[in-house]
Motif scaffolding. Structure first.
Motif, PDB file in Angstrom:
ATOM      1  N   GLU A 345       0.657  -1.126   0.112  1.00 46.99           N
ATOM      2  CA  GLU A 345       0.287   0.195   0.217  1.00 46.99           C
ATOM      3  C   GLU A 345       0.677   0.618  -0.137  1.00 46.99           C
ATOM      4  OE1 GLU A 345      -1.424   1.484   3.732  1.00 46.99           O
ATOM      5  OE2 GLU A 345      -1.723  -0.576   4.313  1.00 46.99           O
ATOM      6  N   TYR A 346       0.389   2.334  -0.825  1.00 46.40           N
ATOM      7  CA  TYR A 346       1.136   3.443  -0.635  1.00 46.40           C
ATOM      8  C   TYR A 346      -0.126   4.705  -0.606  1.00 46.40           C
ATOM      9  CZ  TYR A 346       4.030   6.835  -2.108  1.00 46.40           C
ATOM     10  OH  TYR A 346       5.207   8.739  -2.180  1.00 46.40           O
ATOM     11  N   GLU A 347       0.206   5.272   0.747  1.00 46.26           N
ATOM     12  CA  GLU A 347      -0.685   7.205   0.745  1.00 46.26           C
ATOM     13  C   GLU A 347      -2.511   6.219   0.720  1.00 46.26           C
ATOM     14  OE1 GLU A 347       0.520   9.781  -2.635  1.00 46.26           O
ATOM     15  OE2 GLU A 347       2.106  10.240  -1.666  1.00 46.26           O
ATOM     16  N   ASN A 348      -2.196   5.293   2.034  1.00 47.82           N
ATOM     17  CA  ASN A 348      -3.630   4.471   2.203  1.00 47.82           C
ATOM     18  C   ASN A 348      -4.467   4.271   1.212  1.00 47.82           C
ATOM     19  OD1 ASN A 348      -5.016   4.396   4.033  1.00 47.82           O
ATOM     20  ND2 ASN A 348      -7.035   5.234   3.000  1.00 47.82           N
ATOM     21  N   GLY A 349      -3.862   3.684  -0.239  1.00 47.77           N
ATOM     22  CA  GLY A 349      -4.166   2.754  -1.392  1.00 47.77           C
ATOM     23  C   GLY A 349      -3.380   1.845  -1.457  1.00 47.77           C
ATOM     24  N   THR A 350      -3.867   1.092  -2.733  1.00 51.33           N
ATOM     25  CA  THR A 350      -3.135   0.255  -3.536  1.00 51.33           C
ATOM     26  C   THR A 350      -3.924  -0.185  -5.151  1.00 51.33           C
ATOM     27  OG1 THR A 350      -1.770  -1.620  -3.762  1.00 51.33           O
ATOM     28  CG2 THR A 350      -3.948  -1.678  -3.355  1.00 51.33           C
ATOM     29  N   VAL A 351      -3.177  -0.767  -5.955  1.00 56.30           N
ATOM     30  CA  VAL A 351      -4.162  -0.249  -7.958  1.00 56.30           C
ATOM     31  C   VAL A 351      -4.026  -1.579  -7.734  1.00 56.30           C
ATOM     32  CG1 VAL A 351      -3.377   0.645  -9.374  1.00 56.30           C
ATOM     33  CG2 VAL A 351      -2.301   2.015  -8.086  1.00 56.30           C
ATOM     34  N   MET A 352      -5.242  -2.278  -8.408  1.00 56.82           N
ATOM     35  CA  MET A 352      -5.589  -3.835  -8.991  1.00 56.82           C
ATOM     36  C   MET A 352      -5.547  -3.206 -10.462  1.00 56.82           C
ATOM     37  SD  MET A 352      -9.258  -5.617  -8.784  1.00 56.82           S
ATOM     38  CE  MET A 352      -9.562  -7.636  -8.902  1.00 56.82           C
ATOM     39  N   LEU A 353      -5.001  -4.631 -11.255  1.00 57.16           N
ATOM     40  CA  LEU A 353      -4.431  -4.582 -12.089  1.00 57.16           C
ATOM     41  C   LEU A 353      -5.417  -5.655 -12.779  1.00 57.16           C
ATOM     42  CD1 LEU A 353      -0.695  -3.182 -11.934  1.00 57.16           C
ATOM     43  CD2 LEU A 353      -2.122  -2.111 -12.425  1.00 57.16           C
ATOM     44  N   THR A 354      -4.919  -6.106 -14.695  1.00 54.38           N
ATOM     45  CA  THR A 354      -5.203  -7.725 -14.740  1.00 54.38           C
ATOM     46  C   THR A 354      -4.296  -8.216 -15.162  1.00 54.38           C
ATOM     47  OG1 THR A 354      -7.646  -6.491 -15.554  1.00 54.38           O
ATOM     48  CG2 THR A 354      -6.231  -8.208 -16.422  1.00 54.38           C
ATOM     49  N   PRO A 355      -3.900  -9.034 -15.247  1.00 50.46           N
ATOM     50  CA  PRO A 355      -2.398 -10.203 -15.662  1.00 50.46           C
ATOM     51  C   PRO A 355      -2.733 -10.247 -16.906  1.00 50.46           C
ATOM     52  CG  PRO A 355      -3.461 -11.055 -14.059  1.00 50.46           C
ATOM     53  CD  PRO A 355      -4.352  -9.755 -13.863  1.00 50.46           C
ATOM     54  N   ALA A 356      -1.869  -9.845 -18.068  1.00 53.26           N
ATOM     55  CA  ALA A 356      -2.199 -10.110 -19.146  1.00 53.26           C
ATOM     56  C   ALA A 356      -2.116 -11.026 -20.539  1.00 53.26           C
ATOM     57  CB  ALA A 356      -1.269  -9.341 -20.550  1.00 53.26           C
ATOM     58  N   GLN A 357      -1.577 -12.355 -19.479  1.00 50.73           N
ATOM     59  CA  GLN A 357      -1.593 -13.318 -19.861  1.00 50.73           C
ATOM     60  C   GLN A 357      -2.696 -13.929 -20.086  1.00 50.73           C
ATOM     61  OE1 GLN A 357       0.408 -14.906 -15.574  1.00 50.73           O
ATOM     62  NE2 GLN A 357       1.585 -15.884 -17.274  1.00 50.73           N
ATOM     63  N   GLY A 358      -3.613 -14.031 -19.325  1.00 48.33           N
ATOM     64  CA  GLY A 358      -4.810 -14.497 -20.015  1.00 48.33           C
ATOM     65  C   GLY A 358      -5.361 -13.968 -21.260  1.00 48.33           C
ATOM     66  N   PHE A 359      -5.036 -12.959 -21.489  1.00 48.17           N
ATOM     67  CA  PHE A 359      -4.911 -12.386 -23.110  1.00 48.17           C
ATOM     68  C   PHE A 359      -4.351 -12.921 -24.592  1.00 48.17           C
ATOM     69  CE2 PHE A 359      -6.079  -9.239 -19.721  1.00 48.17           C
ATOM     70  CZ  PHE A 359      -7.561  -9.125 -20.405  1.00 48.17           C
ATOM     71  N   TYR A 360      -3.730 -13.727 -24.421  1.00 50.72           N
ATOM     72  CA  TYR A 360      -3.167 -15.005 -24.863  1.00 50.72           C
ATOM     73  C   TYR A 360      -3.492 -16.367 -24.680  1.00 50.72           C
ATOM     74  CZ  TYR A 360       0.512 -10.997 -25.544  1.00 50.72           C
ATOM     75  OH  TYR A 360       0.509  -9.633 -25.496  1.00 50.72           O
ATOM     76  N   SER A 361      -3.313 -16.954 -25.672  1.00 50.33           N
ATOM     77  CA  SER A 361      -4.046 -18.359 -26.064  1.00 50.33           C
ATOM     78  C   SER A 361      -2.652 -19.124 -25.712  1.00 50.33           C
ATOM     79  CB  SER A 361      -3.592 -18.899 -27.163  1.00 50.33           C
ATOM     80  OG  SER A 361      -3.193 -18.383 -28.220  1.00 50.33           O
ATOM     81  N   ASN A 362      -1.110 -18.563 -25.816  1.00 50.92           N
ATOM     82  CA  ASN A 362       0.182 -19.239 -24.861  1.00 50.92           C
ATOM     83  C   ASN A 362       0.461 -18.161 -23.887  1.00 50.92           C
ATOM     84  OD1 ASN A 362       2.842 -20.042 -24.234  1.00 50.92           O
ATOM     85  ND2 ASN A 362       3.336 -20.281 -26.249  1.00 50.92           N
ATOM     86  N   GLN A 363      -0.078 -18.224 -22.520  1.00 49.29           N
ATOM     87  CA  GLN A 363       0.366 -17.706 -21.706  1.00 49.29           C
ATOM     88  C   GLN A 363       1.774 -16.982 -21.563  1.00 49.29           C
ATOM     89  OE1 GLN A 363      -2.075 -18.563 -18.392  1.00 49.29           O
ATOM     90  NE2 GLN A 363      -4.521 -18.515 -19.700  1.00 49.29           N
ATOM     91  N   GLU A 364       2.473 -18.088 -21.716  1.00 53.78           N
ATOM     92  CA  GLU A 364       4.650 -17.515 -21.594  1.00 53.78           C
ATOM     93  C   GLU A 364       4.380 -16.057 -22.202  1.00 53.78           C
ATOM     94  OE1 GLU A 364       6.936 -18.539 -20.100  1.00 53.78           O
ATOM     95  OE2 GLU A 364       4.772 -19.912 -18.964  1.00 53.78           O
ATOM     96  N   HIS A 365       2.978 -15.767 -23.718  1.00 55.56           N
ATOM     97  CA  HIS A 365       3.288 -14.962 -23.876  1.00 55.56           C
ATOM     98  C   HIS A 365       3.570 -13.211 -23.083  1.00 55.56           C
ATOM     99  CE1 HIS A 365       2.684 -16.798 -28.144  1.00 55.56           C
ATOM    100  NE2 HIS A 365       4.549 -17.083 -28.240  1.00 55.56           N
ATOM    101  N   GLY A 366       2.632 -13.221 -22.957  1.00 53.60           N
ATOM    102  CA  GLY A 366       2.381 -12.144 -21.392  1.00 53.60           C
ATOM    103  C   GLY A 366       2.396 -11.897 -19.960  1.00 53.60           C
ATOM    104  N   LYS A 367       3.558 -12.775 -20.232  1.00 57.01           N
ATOM    105  CA  LYS A 367       3.806 -13.112 -18.529  1.00 57.01           C
ATOM    106  C   LYS A 367       4.595 -11.775 -18.084  1.00 57.01           C
ATOM    107  CE  LYS A 367       5.907 -16.750 -15.932  1.00 57.01           C
ATOM    108  NZ  LYS A 367       6.777 -17.927 -15.649  1.00 57.01           N
ATOM    109  N   ARG A 368       5.151 -10.829 -19.128  1.00 58.90           N
ATOM    110  CA  ARG A 368       5.229  -9.475 -17.774  1.00 58.90           C
ATOM    111  C   ARG A 368       4.196  -9.237 -18.549  1.00 58.90           C
ATOM    112  NH1 ARG A 368      11.049  -8.115 -20.481  1.00 58.90           N
ATOM    113  NH2 ARG A 368      10.830  -7.290 -18.683  1.00 58.90           N
TER     114      ARG A 368
END
Length: 399
Positions: A345-368
C-alpha cells in the motif's frame, strides 16, 4: 463425488475478475483500491436513460420478442443509417443480453465441435471461454508489444486456414491493446474471407472511441462481404451501460440470422428493462459521445505519458477503445498484481491490475504484461501510476 464435465473443468478463470476477492479484503482494511483492471466506465450514463428508468410505468414486466423489441430495433436501424449503412432494416438485428451473448450465439451458429476460428492475440479473454464452452478451437495469430501490437502480414492469416476454419474474429478497436484496423487491413481480411468462404466476425463495441482524428472503418463497408460478415455490438461501453446487459448482432446474411434466432428463442428473450434503457440512451444528443471521447483521449494521453516515465515500463499508445497493454520490468506480472493487493500500500491505497497472460492462448507471451483500463478520472490515474511506480520499486528489491 459426482463427476464434472471436461468442458467445465477446462473453463479458464477470468483474468479480469479472478483477483477480485483480494481487492475486497483490501477494502475491508479501509484502504482505497484504484481499479485499472476492468472496463467499467466511471462516466455517467445518458440522462435520457436514467430518466426513462425512473419513469417506467408498467403493470407487467413481460417477455419481449426473442429477437428484441420492435421500437429498439427501429432505433438501432436509424443509428446504423447514421453510420452510412442505409440498406439495413430492423430485420438485420437480433438483440442479445450483452455483446457476450451475441458472440456466444455467433460461435454456436457457425461452429461444430473442434472447428476453428482465427483470432489475433492478445484478444479479449472471454473469447477463449466462449470457444471452450462449445468445443471450438481458437487459432491465434500473434502480435507483439514491440511493434505496438500492429498485425503481422495479413497473408499470415491465410496460412492458418484449414478445412476446419469457420471464421476470423477481430475486435476493432481492440480490447486489450487499443489497436485500430486500417481500411487496407480490413480489405485484405475481406478478400481472404470471400476467397475461402468463411465468416469475418468483427466486435465493434468501441467504435465511437477512436482518437487523434483517425477514421474508424467497419467490416459492413465492404459489399463483397454481404454473406460473410457478422458484427457484434453492445451499448455497455458506448453509453456507460454495462449493467443493463444489452447487446446485439448485425448481419446481412439471412440464413445466419434465421439460425441465430433459434438460439435467441431457446433463451426466451432479451432483457425488457435493458432494451427500454438502451433505446432511451440513443435519444441523448451526440454531444454526449463527443464529450466522453474527449475525456477518454485525455485520460489515455496522461496514462501513457506517466507509465512510459517509469524505468523499464513499455506502454504503446492505443489508437482506440479505453485499454492499453503494458510491459512491466518484472518476471511475472500476475505475481506482481497479486502482491500489490496482498502486501503493498502507498498513501492509503493500492492498484488493481489485470495480468495479461489470460489474453493470450500461450500465456508465456504475456507473462510480463498487464492490461489497464483508463476508465477512472485523471486525478485517480495520476495517483494510480504513482502507486504502481512505488510498487515496482519495492517489489523488485524483494526479488
Amino acid at each position: 463425488m459426482p463427476k464434472f464435465s471436461s468442458r467445465g473443468l477446462n473453463m479458464p478463470e477470468s483474468p479480469i475478475r479472478k483477483l477480485a476477492p483480494y481487492a475486497v479484503k483490501v477494502k475491508e482494511k479501509g484502504l482505497h483500491v484504484y481499479h485499472l483492471n476492468i472496463g467499467q466506465p466511471d462516466i455517467k450514463s445518458p440522462q435520457t436513460a436514467i430518466d426513462v428508468l425512473k419513469n417506467i410505468d408498467l403493470d407487467i414486466f413481460a417477455y419481449t420478442p426473442s429477437e428484441g423489441n420492435f421500437d429498439y430495433k427501429e432505433t438501432l436501424k436509424e443509428y446504423y443509417h447514421s453510420l452510412g449503412f442505409e440498406d439495413l432494416t430492423r430485420d438485420n438485428f437480433i438483440i442479445t443480453n450483452g455483446g457476450s451473448e451475441a458472440l456466444s450465439f455467433t460461435l454456436s451458429c457457425l461452429c461444430d465441435n473442434e472447428d476453428e476460428i482465427i483470432v489475433p492475440e492478445p484478444f479479449y479473454a472471454n473469447y477463449y471461454s466462449f470457444a471452450e464452452s462449445i468445443g471450438v478451437t481458437i487459432v491465434p495469430i500473434v502480435s507483439t508489444i514491440d511493434t505496438g501490437f500492429s498485425l503481422p502480414d495479413i497473408e499470415k492469416f491465410e496460412e492458418l486456414i484449414t478445412s476446419k476454419t469457420r471464421a476470423i474474429l477481430i475486435t476493432n478497436p481492440s480490447n486489450p491493446t487499443g489497436y485500430l484496423y486500417s481500411k487496407e487491413e480490413l480489405q485484405k481480411l475481406a478478400d481472404i474471407a470471400v476467397k475461402h468462404d468463411i465468416f469475418l466476425i468483427s466486435d465493434e463495441v468501441y467504435r465511437e472511441y477512436v482518437y487523434d482524428g483517425l477514421p474508424f472503418h467497419s467490416v459492413l463497408e465492404f459489399p463483397e462481404l454481404k454473406e460473410n460478415v457478422i458484427v457484434i455490438d453492445s451499448e455497455s461501453k458506448r453509453y456507460s451501460l454495462c449493467g443493463i446487459r444489452c447487446g446485439f448482432l448485425v448481419s446481412r446474411n439471412k440464413k445466419f440470422l434465421e439460425i441465430a434466432l433459434k438460439f435467441a428463442q431457446a433463451r426466451l428473450s432479451p432483457s425488457l428493462i435493458g432494451q427500454i434503457i438502451a433505446n432511451a440512451a440513443h435519444k441523448q444528443p451526440i454531444s454526449y459521445i463527443e464529450n466522453v471521447k474527449k475525456e477518454y483521449s485525455e485520460r489515455r494521453d496522461l496514462l501513457v505519458k506517466l507509465l512510459n516515465e517509469i524505468p523499464g515500463v513499455v506502454c504503446p499508445k492505443p489508437k482506440g477503445s479505453f485499454y492499453c497493454t503494458v510491459e512491466l520490468p518484472v518476471e511475472n506480472a500476475e505475481d506482481f498484481c497479486l502482491w500489490m493487493l496482498k502486501d503493498f500500500e502507498y498513501e492509503n491505497g493500492t492498484v488493481m491490475l489485470t495480468p495479461a497472460q489470460g489474453f493470450y492462448s500461450n500465456q508465456e507471451h504475456g507473462k510480463r504484461q498487464v492490461r489497464l483500463a483508463y476508465v477512472i478520472n485523471k486525478d485517480d490515474i495520476t495517483q494510480s501510476i504513482k502507486i504502481i511506480k512505488k510498487g515496482l520499486e519495492k517489489y523488485n528489491t524483494l526479488q
